[in-house]
Every structure is written in C-alpha cells, then in structure tokens.
Design a protein around this motif. Structure first.
Motif, PDB file in Angstrom:
ATOM      1  N   MET A  90       1.296  -0.888   0.597  1.00 19.21           N
ATOM      2  CA  MET A  90      -0.065   0.201   0.109  1.00 19.21           C
ATOM      3  C   MET A  90       0.896   1.149   0.266  1.00 19.21           C
ATOM      4  N   SER A  91       2.260   1.323   0.813  1.00 15.04           N
ATOM      5  CA  SER A  91       2.989   2.606   0.544  1.00 15.04           C
ATOM      6  C   SER A  91       3.622   2.869  -0.847  1.00 15.04           C
ATOM      7  N   GLN A  92       3.203   2.220  -1.669  1.00 18.34           N
ATOM      8  CA  GLN A  92       3.055   2.550  -2.714  1.00 18.34           C
ATOM      9  C   GLN A  92       2.457   3.400  -3.273  1.00 18.34           C
ATOM     10  N   PHE A  93       1.127   3.830  -2.952  1.00 18.78           N
ATOM     11  CA  PHE A  93       0.071   5.235  -3.362  1.00 18.78           C
ATOM     12  C   PHE A  93      -0.115   5.941  -2.070  1.00 18.78           C
ATOM     13  N   GLN A  94       0.529   5.664  -0.855  1.00 15.29           N
ATOM     14  CA  GLN A  94       0.421   6.739   0.162  1.00 15.29           C
ATOM     15  C   GLN A  94       1.533   7.759   0.309  1.00 15.29           C
ATOM     16  N   ASP A  95       1.464   9.225   0.642  1.00 16.70           N
ATOM     17  CA  ASP A  95       2.542  10.237   1.113  1.00 16.70           C
ATOM     18  C   ASP A  95       3.500   9.446   2.368  1.00 16.70           C
ATOM     19  N   SER A  96       3.386   8.625   2.521  1.00 10.51           N
ATOM     20  CA  SER A  96       4.170   8.301   3.414  1.00 10.51           C
ATOM     21  C   SER A  96       5.375   7.528   3.206  1.00 10.51           C
ATOM     22  N   SER A  97       6.088   7.221   4.428  1.00 10.29           N
ATOM     23  CA  SER A  97       7.886   6.451   4.082  1.00 10.29           C
ATOM     24  C   SER A  97       7.103   4.972   4.250  1.00 10.29           C
ATOM     25  N   ALA A  98       7.811   4.089   3.334  1.00  5.20           N
ATOM     26  CA  ALA A  98       7.210   2.490   3.192  1.00  5.20           C
ATOM     27  C   ALA A  98       7.609   1.735   4.242  1.00  5.20           C
ATOM     28  N   GLU A  99       8.213   2.491   4.701  1.00  4.76           N
ATOM     29  CA  GLU A  99       8.252   1.638   6.512  1.00  4.76           C
ATOM     30  C   GLU A  99       7.031   2.102   7.398  1.00  4.76           C
ATOM     31  N   ALA A 100       6.941   3.168   7.643  1.00  4.44           N
ATOM     32  CA  ALA A 100       5.463   3.463   7.870  1.00  4.44           C
ATOM     33  C   ALA A 100       4.942   2.436   8.929  1.00  4.44           C
ATOM     34  N   THR A 101       4.227   1.776   9.966  1.00  4.65           N
ATOM     35  CA  THR A 101       3.266   0.733   9.873  1.00  4.65           C
ATOM     36  C   THR A 101       1.596   1.426   9.304  1.00  4.65           C
ATOM     37  N   ALA A 102       1.013   1.119   9.654  1.00  2.89           N
ATOM     38  CA  ALA A 102      -0.620   1.556   9.295  1.00  2.89           C
ATOM     39  C   ALA A 102      -0.732   2.572  10.289  1.00  2.89           C
ATOM     40  N   ASP A 103      -0.428   2.332  11.590  1.00  2.00           N
ATOM     41  CA  ASP A 103      -0.451   3.041  12.636  1.00  2.00           C
ATOM     42  C   ASP A 103      -0.179   4.407  12.600  1.00  2.00           C
ATOM     43  N   GLN A 104       0.882   4.628  12.009  1.00  3.01           N
ATOM     44  CA  GLN A 104       1.925   5.925  12.012  1.00  3.01           C
ATOM     45  C   GLN A 104       1.611   6.231  10.329  1.00  3.01           C
ATOM     46  N   LYS A 105       1.485   5.964  10.067  1.00  7.53           N
ATOM     47  CA  LYS A 105       0.057   6.368   8.897  1.00  7.53           C
ATOM     48  C   LYS A 105      -0.981   6.511   8.881  1.00  7.53           C
ATOM     49  N   TRP A 106      -2.398   6.425   9.273  1.00 10.14           N
ATOM     50  CA  TRP A 106      -3.455   6.907   9.561  1.00 10.14           C
ATOM     51  C   TRP A 106      -3.335   7.437  10.905  1.00 10.14           C
ATOM     52  N   GLN A 107      -3.642   8.630  10.199  1.00 12.79           N
ATOM     53  CA  GLN A 107      -3.549   9.808  11.245  1.00 12.79           C
ATOM     54  C   GLN A 107      -4.743  10.076  12.618  1.00 12.79           C
ATOM     55  N   LEU A 108      -5.614   9.328  13.868  1.00 14.01           N
ATOM     56  CA  LEU A 108      -6.538   9.551  14.478  1.00 14.01           C
ATOM     57  C   LEU A 108      -7.098  10.925  14.733  1.00 14.01           C
TER      58      LEU A 108
END
Length: 117
Positions: A90-108
């Motif tokens: 999924m990281s290829q689509f997201q504006d975040s680090s490829a090493e980030a976990t889902a919890d680090q990418k998705w902001q509450l």
C-alpha cells in the motif's frame, strides 16, 4: 445508553497521481483486499471499516468492540499474517514512508461535534 462499540476516524494522504489513486481504489474494491488482512482486523476486534476518498485525502471510519484498546491492538495487528507485506504494498500509493506501520500512516482524528438526539 452506552454504545456497544467504539468508533475511530482516521485520515491519510495519497500521492497526487491519478494512476496510483485508481490502483489504490482497485486494491480496496469489494473482494480485492487480501483475505488475511480482513481476517486479522476481525480477530483484533475491528467490527467494520469504511474508507472514503476526496482528491488525495482518505477518510476511514473504524468501528470496534467496546473494550478496544487502540494502541495495544495496533501493535498486535502489525504481527498478523501478511500485514507488513500489505503495508509495504500500500505504501506505493501513500504519501508516507514505506517503513511506516498502518498506525503511523493513519492519523486519528478528534471528534469536535456530535448532533444532539
């Protein structure tokens, strides 16, 4: 009356690339998500999840069991089968680090309004 579930709302940005956004949408189309990912979410107490898209902004609604401990469960979820592989995919689509976990990418998000009944 107390709710029998908890609701979490989260947000994340996708890369501003129409081709990647379409591919992300296809990866989340009905039946397209890897079964291990959905099963892992159910096992940790996620009852239902919806993701909405506006431009490059994603908005997630996640309903969970009533005694859901968000931080504890996110740490448990990352250990589920294929979860880390899904995050890298999924990281290829997201504006975040490829090493980030889902919890680090998705902001509450904080709820600031609820309509009175």
């Amino acid at each position: 009356m107390q709710n029998s579930f908890k609701r979490y709302c989260k947000t994340m940005e996708l890369l501003n690339d129409p081709t990647l956004i379409e591919a992300y949408k296809k990866a989340h189309a009905k039946g397209a998500a890897w079964p291990e990912i959905t099963q892992g979410m159910k096992e940790v107490g996620i009852i239902d999840m919806e993701i909405y898209l506006f431009g490059t902004k994603l908005f997630m609604i996640m309903d969970t069991i009533a005694d859901f401990d968000h931080d504890k469960v996110m740490a448990e979820l990352v250990l589920k089968p294929r979860q880390s592989e899904w995050e890298v995919h999924m990281s290829q689509f997201q504006d975040s680090s490829a090493e980030a976990t889902a919890d680090q990418k998705w902001q509450l998000m904080d709820r600031i309004y609820k309509m009175d009944k």
